[in-house]
Design a protein around this motif. Structure first.
Motif, short mmCIF file in Angstrom:
data_model
loop_
_atom_site.label_atom_id
_atom_site.label_comp_id
_atom_site.label_asym_id
_atom_site.label_seq_id
_atom_site.Cartn_x
_atom_site.Cartn_y
_atom_site.Cartn_z
N MET A 35 0.85 -1.20 0.00
CA MET A 35 0.00 0.00 0.00
C MET A 35 0.89 1.24 0.00
N THR A 36 0.52 2.24 -0.80
CA THR A 36 1.28 3.48 -0.90
C THR A 36 1.34 4.19 0.44
N ARG A 37 2.53 4.67 0.78
CA ARG A 37 2.65 5.47 2.00
C ARG A 37 2.01 6.84 1.78
N ALA A 38 1.43 7.38 2.85
CA ALA A 38 0.81 8.71 2.77
C ALA A 38 0.84 9.34 4.15
N ILE A 39 0.92 10.64 4.17
CA ILE A 39 0.85 11.39 5.43
C ILE A 39 0.20 12.73 5.14
N MET A 40 -0.56 13.21 6.12
CA MET A 40 -1.36 14.42 5.92
C MET A 40 -0.91 15.52 6.87
N LEU A 41 -0.71 16.72 6.34
CA LEU A 41 -0.40 17.87 7.17
C LEU A 41 -1.69 18.66 7.42
N GLN A 42 -2.06 18.76 8.68
CA GLN A 42 -3.18 19.60 9.10
C GLN A 42 -2.65 20.71 9.98
N GLY A 43 -3.39 21.80 10.08
CA GLY A 43 -2.91 22.95 10.83
C GLY A 43 -3.75 23.25 12.04
N THR A 44 -3.16 23.97 12.99
CA THR A 44 -3.93 24.43 14.14
C THR A 44 -4.87 25.56 13.76
N GLY A 45 -4.71 26.10 12.54
CA GLY A 45 -5.57 27.15 12.03
C GLY A 45 -5.26 27.39 10.56
N ARG B 62 -11.31 8.17 6.59
CA ARG B 62 -11.84 7.40 5.48
C ARG B 62 -10.75 6.58 4.79
N VAL B 63 -9.58 7.16 4.58
CA VAL B 63 -8.53 6.47 3.82
C VAL B 63 -7.40 5.98 4.71
N GLY B 64 -7.48 6.23 6.02
CA GLY B 64 -6.49 5.69 6.95
C GLY B 64 -5.15 6.38 6.91
N VAL B 65 -5.15 7.71 6.75
CA VAL B 65 -3.90 8.46 6.64
C VAL B 65 -3.51 9.05 8.00
N PRO B 66 -2.25 8.86 8.46
CA PRO B 66 -1.79 9.52 9.68
C PRO B 66 -1.59 11.01 9.45
N VAL B 67 -1.61 11.77 10.54
CA VAL B 67 -1.63 13.23 10.45
C VAL B 67 -0.45 13.83 11.22
N VAL B 68 0.17 14.83 10.64
CA VAL B 68 1.14 15.69 11.31
C VAL B 68 0.47 17.04 11.52
N LEU B 69 0.47 17.53 12.75
CA LEU B 69 -0.19 18.80 13.07
C LEU B 69 0.84 19.93 13.01
N VAL B 70 0.51 21.00 12.29
CA VAL B 70 1.41 22.13 12.09
C VAL B 70 0.93 23.33 12.89
N GLY B 71 1.84 23.91 13.67
CA GLY B 71 1.54 25.13 14.41
C GLY B 71 2.41 26.28 13.93
N ASP B 72 1.84 27.48 13.90
CA ASP B 72 2.52 28.68 13.40
C ASP B 72 2.99 29.52 14.60
N ILE B 73 4.30 29.50 14.86
CA ILE B 73 4.83 30.23 16.01
C ILE B 73 4.89 31.72 15.75
#
Length: 486
Positions: free
Chosen positions: A1-11, A155-166
Motif C-alpha cells: 500500500m502506498t505510503r501517505a501522510i497528511m499535514l493539518q494545521g492548528t488554524g 476514510r482512507v487511513g492516513v496519519p496526520v502531522v499537526l502544524v503550528g505557526d509560532i
C-alpha cells in the motif's frame, strides 16, 4: 500500500501549502515518486491541470514540486467563492453546481466518495502521497461529514502531522488546545507535530517542544525556520494581499484595484518581481494613484458584482481620468470583461439575471455563458511577435469592434481586444507575464528594461531552497516511518 501522510494545521494560514510543496520537492530529490493531494480547497486562485479541468493553484505548484504532471484528482473538490455565503463547486475539475454554506454541508457525504475515488487514482503508482488539510481539525463543529481534515484521514487511513505557526504567537496553546478538543480517535491519528515560521535561535524553543510533548504525548518532527524563499512562490489565498508590503521607487508604477472576488492574482507576481516596477495594490477606501503608468484590472470570480463594487469605490471615475491622461490599462479575464460597454448575464451565471453597463473603455460586449472555458493554451502576442503560453478559465464570450485588434492569437484564434490608440487592452489569457519574452517586450514599450530573469526557474530555485531547509531542520525520515496507512 502506498505510503501517505497528511499535514493539518492548528488554524488557517499556518503554512501548510508551502510545507507540502517543500516536502514534495524534498521527496522528489530523494528519488521518490511523490504526489500531492488536497481533498477540499477554497480559493479563487485556480489553475488548469495537465489532464484538463480546474484545481487549486497550490496543488498545481505542488505537482511542479513533485516534478510530475498535474491532475484534477490532486484537488478533487475546489470551492470558488462568489459571495460571502455561496460558492461555485468544482468536482474533479468540472463545475458541479453552486451552494451556500448550509446546503454544501448536505453534499459532503456524496463528495467524500468522489474525494476517496480521486485519492485512489493519485496513490496508484506512487511511493508517497503528501496530503494537505484545510483550516483546522479543531473546528469540531464541522467534524460531522468532514471531507477536508479528519473525516478524510479516517476514510482512507492516513496519519496526520499537526502544524503550528509560532510567528502568530500562542503556538503551544494552539497545539495543546487542539489536542484537548479533538475526539479521542482523531487525537490518536496525529503522529507528531511541526512548528513553522520560527525566527531566531531555534534552541530557545527546546523547552517549548518538551512542554507540547508532555501535554499531548505527540513527538516533535522539528522546527521550521522562517522561509524567506516562500515569497517567491505563487500565493494560494488573497489574504496575502492584505499584508503585502509596498516597494516604492520603481520606474513604472502599476496599480491593481483589489476586487472583492479577485481571482488568479498571481498573474501579477512576475511583474512584482521586476526591480523597476512598483506594484501597488489599491484596497477599498483608497484611490488609484494618479501617477500610475499602468492600471491592471485583475481576474474576478464575480464580474458583475465586482463591477458594482468598483463603481462604489469611485474607481470608475478615477480610471477614466487615468485614460484621458494618456495612460495605459490592461484587463485580465474578468477585468477584461469589465472594460467593455456591456456585460449581459441572461442565464444568471454570475448571480441574478442581469445586464449592466461596463466601464466603456473598450468597444466590446460580454455575454456570460453557462459553459466554462477551461484550457491550457499557447500562441503569440500580436503586438510584440513573441510566443506566449498560459491558461484560460472563464464563463463569458466577448466580441466587438476592438476585438479586431486582438492582444494574442491562441491556438489559431484571436483573443482579447485593444483600443485604437493601443492604450487600453484586455485578454482572457492567465499567466501572461510569466512569459519572460512577453514581459520584457511589454515593459520595453514603457521604456523599462526588464531584469532578464527566468520566472519559472526562480520558482524552481525557491522550491529547491525550501526543500534543502526542510531536509536540514526536520526529521523527514521519522515522518516517513509514520506514513503507514491505518
Amino acid at each position: 500500500m502506498t505510503r501517505a501522510i497528511m499535514l493539518q494545521g492548528t488554524g488557517s494560514d499556518v503554512g501548510k501549502t508551502v510545507l507540502v510543496a517543500g516536502l514534495c520537492r524534498l521527496a522528489a530529490n530523494r528519488g521518490l515518486t511523490v504526489r500531492p493531494f488536497k481533498p477540499q480547497n477554497m480559493s479563487n486562485n485556480a489553475a488548469v491541470a495537465d489532464d484538463g479541468g480546474e484545481i487549486g493553484r497550490a496543488q498545481w505548484l505542488q505537482s511542479m514540486a513533485c516534478r510530475t504532471p498535474s491532475s484534477v484528482h490532486m484537488n478533487p473538490v475546489l470551492l470558488k467563492p462568489e459571495s460571502d455565503t455561496g460558492s461555485q463547486i468544482v468536482v474533479q475539475g468540472k463545475v458541479f453546481g453552486r451552494a451556500a454554506g448550509r446546503d454544501y454541508q448536505k453534499l459532503k457525504p456524496e463528495l467524500l466518495d468522489r474525494v476517496a475515488e480521486s485519492f485512489s487514482f493519485i496513490e496508484d503508482g506512487a511511493d508517497l502521497v503528501l496530503v494537505e488539510g484545510a483550516g483546522s481539525p479543531a473546528e469540531i463543529n464541522l467534524r460531522a461529514g468532514d471531507i477536508a481534515n479528519m473525516g478524510f484521514a479516517e476514510r482512507v487511513g492516513v496519519p496526520v502531522v499537526l502544524v503550528g505557526d509560532i510567528d502568530r504567537g500562542g503556538v503551544i496553546a494552539s497545539l495543546v488546545g487542539t489536542h484537548a478538543v479533538l475526539p479521542e480517535a482523531d487525537r490518536k491519528r496525529i503522529c507528531g507535530f511541526l512548528i513553522n515560521k520560527f525566527r531566531g535561535d531555534i534552541s530557545l524553543f527546546d523547552t517549548g517542544l518538551r512542554a507540547i510533548t508532555d501535554f499531548t504525548g505527540w513527538p516533535s518532527f522539528g522546527v521550521v525556520p522562517w522561509l524567506a524563499e516562500a515569497g517567491r512562490l505563487p500565493p494560494e489565498d488573497s489574504v496575502v494581499l492584505e499584508r503585502m508590503v509596498r516597494r516604492a521607487g520603481g520606474a513604472l508604477k502599476v496599480a491593481v484595484p483589489v476586487l472583492s472576488r479577485i481571482a488568479n492574482f498571481d498573474d501579477l507576481d512576475p511583474l512584482a518581481a521586476e526591480p523597476d516596477v512598483e506594484l501597488v495594490y489599491v484596497r477599498r477606501g483608497e484611490s488609484i494613484p494618479q501617477d500610475a503608468g499602468l492600471v491592471v484590472l485583475p481576474g474576478s470570480k464575480s464580474t458583475i458584482g465586482d463591477l458594482a463594487a468598483f463603481r462604489s469605490e469611485g474607481w470608475d471615475v478615477q480610471l477614466s481620468r487615468h485614460v484621458r491622461a494618456g495612460r495605459h490599462v490592461l484587463g485580465l479575464c474578468g477585468g477584461y470583461q469589465m472594460l467593455g460597454r456591456l456585460v449581459a448575464d441572461p442565464c444568471g451565471v454570475d448571480g441574478a439575471r442581469s445586464e449592466v453597463k461596463g466601464l466603456g473603455l473598450l468597444d466590446i460586449e460580454t455575454t456570460m455563458a453557462a459553459e466554462k472555458t477551461v484550457r491550457q493554451v499557447n500562441g503569440q502576442a500580436v503586438a510584440f511577435g513573441v510566443a506566449v503560453e498560459g491558461y484560460e478559465i472563464h464563463m463569458g464570450r466577448t466580441g466587438g469592434a476592438d476585438c479586431a485588434r486582438p492582444l494574442t492569437m491562441l491556438a489559431g484564434t484571436a483573443d482579447g481586444a485593444m483600443s485604437a490608440d493601443g492604450k487600453v487592452c484586455g485578454t482572457y489569457l492567465h499567466g501572461l507575464f510569466a512569459n519572460d519574452a512577453f514581459r520584457r517586450a511589454y515593459l520595453a514599450s514603457f521604456g523599462i528594461t526588464a531584469s532578464g530573469s527566468d520566472y519559472r526557474k526562480g520558482v524552481e530555485d525557491a522550491l529547491d531552497a525550501i526543500a534543502a531547509t526542510l531536509e536540514a531542520t526536520i526529521d523527514f525520515d521519522a515522518m516517513l516511518r509514520h506514513a503507514t496507512r491505518r
